[in-house]
Write a protein that holds these residues in place. Sequence first.
Motif, PDB file in Angstrom:
ATOM      1  N   VAL A 109      -4.313  13.660  -1.920  1.00  0.00           N
ATOM      2  CA  VAL A 109      -3.615  12.372  -1.391  1.00  0.00           C
ATOM      3  C   VAL A 109      -3.877  11.233  -2.514  1.00  0.00           C
ATOM      4  CG1 VAL A 109      -3.646  10.680   0.426  1.00  0.00           C
ATOM      5  CG2 VAL A 109      -4.088  12.955   1.010  1.00  0.00           C
ATOM      6  N   ARG A 110      -2.798  10.833  -2.888  1.00  0.00           N
ATOM      7  CA  ARG A 110      -2.823   9.387  -3.585  1.00  0.00           C
ATOM      8  C   ARG A 110      -2.520   8.399  -2.881  1.00  0.00           C
ATOM      9  NH1 ARG A 110       0.398   6.745  -7.541  1.00  0.00           N
ATOM     10  NH2 ARG A 110      -1.114   5.343  -8.814  1.00  0.00           N
ATOM     11  N   ILE A 111      -3.502   7.289  -3.100  1.00  0.00           N
ATOM     12  CA  ILE A 111      -3.230   6.003  -2.243  1.00  0.00           C
ATOM     13  C   ILE A 111      -3.335   4.879  -3.528  1.00  0.00           C
ATOM     14  CG2 ILE A 111      -4.118   4.047  -0.917  1.00  0.00           C
ATOM     15  CD1 ILE A 111      -5.395   6.290   0.835  1.00  0.00           C
ATOM     16  N   SER A 112      -2.077   4.103  -3.729  1.00  0.00           N
ATOM     17  CA  SER A 112      -2.225   2.990  -4.582  1.00  0.00           C
ATOM     18  C   SER A 112      -2.019   1.643  -3.669  1.00  0.00           C
ATOM     19  CB  SER A 112      -1.358   3.253  -5.778  1.00  0.00           C
ATOM     20  OG  SER A 112      -0.032   2.974  -5.352  1.00  0.00           O
ATOM     21  N   ILE A 113      -2.488   0.472  -4.265  1.00  0.00           N
ATOM     22  CA  ILE A 113      -2.219  -0.788  -3.607  1.00  0.00           C
ATOM     23  C   ILE A 113      -1.909  -1.749  -4.622  1.00  0.00           C
ATOM     24  CG2 ILE A 113      -3.343  -2.372  -2.208  1.00  0.00           C
ATOM     25  CD1 ILE A 113      -5.375  -0.526  -1.224  1.00  0.00           C
TER      26      ILE A 113
ATOM     27  N   ALA B  41      11.863   5.256 -10.882  1.00  0.00           N
ATOM     28  CA  ALA B  41      11.780   4.149 -11.884  1.00  0.00           C
ATOM     29  C   ALA B  41      12.330   2.996 -11.449  1.00  0.00           C
ATOM     30  CB  ALA B  41      12.346   4.543 -13.285  1.00  0.00           C
ATOM     31  N   HIS B  42      11.467   1.893 -11.622  1.00  0.00           N
ATOM     32  CA  HIS B  42      11.818   0.524 -11.039  1.00  0.00           C
ATOM     33  C   HIS B  42      10.887  -0.661 -11.968  1.00  0.00           C
ATOM     34  CE1 HIS B  42       8.158   1.177  -8.643  1.00  0.00           C
ATOM     35  NE2 HIS B  42       8.139  -0.252  -8.913  1.00  0.00           N
ATOM     36  N   THR B  43      11.283  -1.795 -12.111  1.00  0.00           N
ATOM     37  CA  THR B  43      10.521  -2.840 -12.378  1.00  0.00           C
ATOM     38  C   THR B  43      10.027  -3.804 -11.131  1.00  0.00           C
ATOM     39  OG1 THR B  43      12.493  -4.368 -12.811  1.00  0.00           O
ATOM     40  CG2 THR B  43      11.725  -2.888 -14.528  1.00  0.00           C
ATOM     41  N   ASP B  44       8.978  -4.609 -11.176  1.00  0.00           N
ATOM     42  CA  ASP B  44       8.607  -5.252 -10.073  1.00  0.00           C
ATOM     43  C   ASP B  44       9.186  -6.446  -9.996  1.00  0.00           C
ATOM     44  OD1 ASP B  44       7.163  -3.126  -9.619  1.00  0.00           O
ATOM     45  OD2 ASP B  44       4.954  -3.964 -10.030  1.00  0.00           O
ATOM     46  N   HIS B  45       9.560  -7.011  -9.014  1.00  0.00           N
ATOM     47  CA  HIS B  45      10.361  -8.296  -8.902  1.00  0.00           C
ATOM     48  C   HIS B  45       9.684  -9.511  -9.193  1.00  0.00           C
ATOM     49  CE1 HIS B  45       8.556  -8.409  -4.964  1.00  0.00           C
ATOM     50  NE2 HIS B  45       9.001  -7.156  -4.615  1.00  0.00           N
TER      51      HIS B  45
ATOM     52  N   ALA C 163       0.787  -1.195   0.076  1.00  0.00           N
ATOM     53  CA  ALA C 163      -0.148   0.114   0.061  1.00  0.00           C
ATOM     54  C   ALA C 163       0.863   1.360   0.025  1.00  0.00           C
ATOM     55  CB  ALA C 163      -0.962  -0.050   1.103  1.00  0.00           C
ATOM     56  N   ASN C 164       0.647   2.058  -1.061  1.00  0.00           N
ATOM     57  CA  ASN C 164       1.577   3.244  -1.151  1.00  0.00           C
ATOM     58  C   ASN C 164       0.579   4.600  -0.845  1.00  0.00           C
ATOM     59  OD1 ASN C 164       3.998   2.082  -2.409  1.00  0.00           O
ATOM     60  ND2 ASN C 164       2.191   1.510  -3.927  1.00  0.00           N
ATOM     61  N   LEU C 165       1.157   5.559   0.091  1.00  0.00           N
ATOM     62  CA  LEU C 165       0.500   6.737   0.567  1.00  0.00           C
ATOM     63  C   LEU C 165       1.561   7.910  -0.239  1.00  0.00           C
ATOM     64  CD1 LEU C 165      -1.841   8.066   2.183  1.00  0.00           C
ATOM     65  CD2 LEU C 165       0.034   8.592   3.727  1.00  0.00           C
ATOM     66  N   TYR C 166       0.758   8.536  -1.171  1.00  0.00           N
ATOM     67  CA  TYR C 166       1.798   9.776  -1.511  1.00  0.00           C
ATOM     68  C   TYR C 166       0.910  11.071  -1.063  1.00  0.00           C
ATOM     69  CZ  TYR C 166       3.296   6.212  -4.626  1.00  0.00           C
ATOM     70  OH  TYR C 166       3.839   4.818  -5.119  1.00  0.00           O
ATOM     71  N   PRO C 167       1.058  11.635  -0.084  1.00  0.00           N
ATOM     72  CA  PRO C 167       0.229  12.884   0.380  1.00  0.00           C
ATOM     73  C   PRO C 167       0.889  14.161  -0.658  1.00  0.00           C
ATOM     74  CG  PRO C 167       1.771  11.846   2.120  1.00  0.00           C
ATOM     75  CD  PRO C 167       2.266  11.246   0.780  1.00  0.00           C
TER      76      PRO C 167
ATOM     77  N   LEU D 141       9.929  -0.424 -16.760  1.00  0.00           N
ATOM     78  CA  LEU D 141      10.091   0.677 -15.826  1.00  0.00           C
ATOM     79  C   LEU D 141       8.907   1.620 -15.713  1.00  0.00           C
ATOM     80  CD1 LEU D 141      13.535   1.891 -16.924  1.00  0.00           C
ATOM     81  CD2 LEU D 141      13.054   0.616 -14.775  1.00  0.00           C
ATOM     82  N   HIS D 142       8.643   1.836 -14.242  1.00  0.00           N
ATOM     83  CA  HIS D 142       7.495   2.619 -14.031  1.00  0.00           C
ATOM     84  C   HIS D 142       7.939   3.247 -12.702  1.00  0.00           C
ATOM     85  CE1 HIS D 142       6.700  -1.398 -12.080  1.00  0.00           C
ATOM     86  NE2 HIS D 142       6.062  -0.692 -11.083  1.00  0.00           N
ATOM     87  N   ARG D 143       7.113   4.386 -12.405  1.00  0.00           N
ATOM     88  CA  ARG D 143       7.530   5.350 -11.362  1.00  0.00           C
ATOM     89  C   ARG D 143       6.296   6.143 -10.950  1.00  0.00           C
ATOM     90  NH1 ARG D 143      10.833  10.301 -14.316  1.00  0.00           N
ATOM     91  NH2 ARG D 143       8.972  11.142 -15.252  1.00  0.00           N
TER      92      ARG D 143
HETATM   93  C1  OGA Z   1       4.904  -0.317  -6.837  1.00  0.00           C
HETATM   94  C2  OGA Z   1       4.635   0.678  -7.552  1.00  0.00           C
HETATM   95  C3  OGA Z   1       3.293   2.644  -8.200  1.00  0.00           C
HETATM   96  C4  OGA Z   1       2.182   3.506  -7.838  1.00  0.00           C
HETATM   97  O1  OGA Z   1       4.387  -0.332  -5.414  1.00  0.00           O
HETATM   98  O2  OGA Z   1       5.686  -1.257  -7.202  1.00  0.00           O
HETATM   99  O3  OGA Z   1       4.919   0.670  -8.982  1.00  0.00           O
HETATM  100  O4  OGA Z   1       1.497   3.938  -8.856  1.00  0.00           O
HETATM  101  N1  OGA Z   1       3.762   1.632  -7.284  1.00  0.00           N
HETATM  102  O5  OGA Z   1       2.075   3.681  -6.755  1.00  0.00           O
END
Ligand code: OGA
Length: 377
Positions: A314-318, A248-252, A231-235, A304-306
């Motif tokens: 606020v952005r939340i991604s899961i 930027a990364h790729t997922d494992h 779970a990602n929180l981007y305030p 690659l994504h970022r």
């Molecule tokens: C991740 C990811 C992107 C996002 O958690 O691996 O790429 O949009 N998140 O939060």
Amino acid sequence: YDVYLAHVYLATTAPTGSPPSPPSLTHPPPPRKLTSVKALSESPGLSSIPSIYTFPKQPNHEPVSDTKEPIPTIDFSLLISSNPDERSKTIRELGKACRDWGFFMVTNHGVPERMMKAMIEVCREFFELTEEEKGECEGKHVLDPIRYGTSFNPSVDKILYWRDYLKIFQHPAFHSPSNPPSFSEIALEYSKRTRGVMKEIVRGISESLGLEDKYIEKASRLENCLQIMVANLYPPCPQPELAMGLAAHTDHGLLTLLIQNDTVGLQVLHKDKWVNIHPIPNSFLVNIGDHIEILSNGKYKSVLHRAVVNDRDVRISIALAHGPAADVAVNPAPMLLEDGQNPLAYPAIKYKEYVELQQSSKLDGKSYLEHIRNRGI
Ligand code: OGA
Ligand code: NI
């Protein structure tokens, strides 16, 4: 928190032209107690970001605005259709999406919208707990099954990311923070349903490569797949152009299924340009991870994504990351080698070790596969 602010204060108020630091200060500083970006973003009157969050320009990675070419959409109901023509047409589309983009949206997946929303809301509630309560989930090691933190890996990140996270192992053993109390029930159901969707997509991917539908499933022992919820929180960030949510990364793993609240921020590298992704509501955003790249002998690349940040919402991604079983070391499928071709040099490394290495390193804009290859493992 105070220690952290004091550190930033000292760093930003040192007079220019001051004499070099005394030798004792050239040693690495003791580990800082880091605050969450959530707490930082809520500090009263915050109008600029501390220098430790400021990135220099990335000239070759200028974001494009929004692409005319939308990312592919796969209709899940057709992928599992009993009509063979519908299914094979969808598998061809899936193969094309994996080759051309490595990212696609999946609609009509059958996971109820209320379940996806509940998952996002309960993660929001987690991040709203006190710093002390969240701190109980801190985790000491990258393979700890519950890990709350900030940035990506603050012990090696030179510049911090504008992101707090909660990572939880959900399968083969299910874990959950005890707070909020409803987390466990919602996450258990959601993680099961996502695994079901993932398994069908993996079968489709297998077939799209010309392999038996269960090839990848068997090779990666998917019944014991390591499923990690991130779970990602981007305030909101007062200077979004200077900060980065996640580099930027790729997922494992094999396949990641991502949902988000209705705030954009994900960018995908497509034909050497950064593209903003606007997911269709109620869909999964799916991407190929490093282990599909390995199994497919590089026919499908992890992309690659970022995540970028904004100054309003606020952005939340899961992200639900699905990998092989922890002890499996996958290899390129022999059937995918052209006549006389050697398999690409992919590392034979247990998935668990790969995750550990990737999660302990710092993100540098490359797929972790490249590092491992360069190390000659
Ligand atoms: C991740 C990811 C992107 C996002 O958690 O691996 O790429 O949009 N998140 O939060
Ligand atoms: Ni990712």
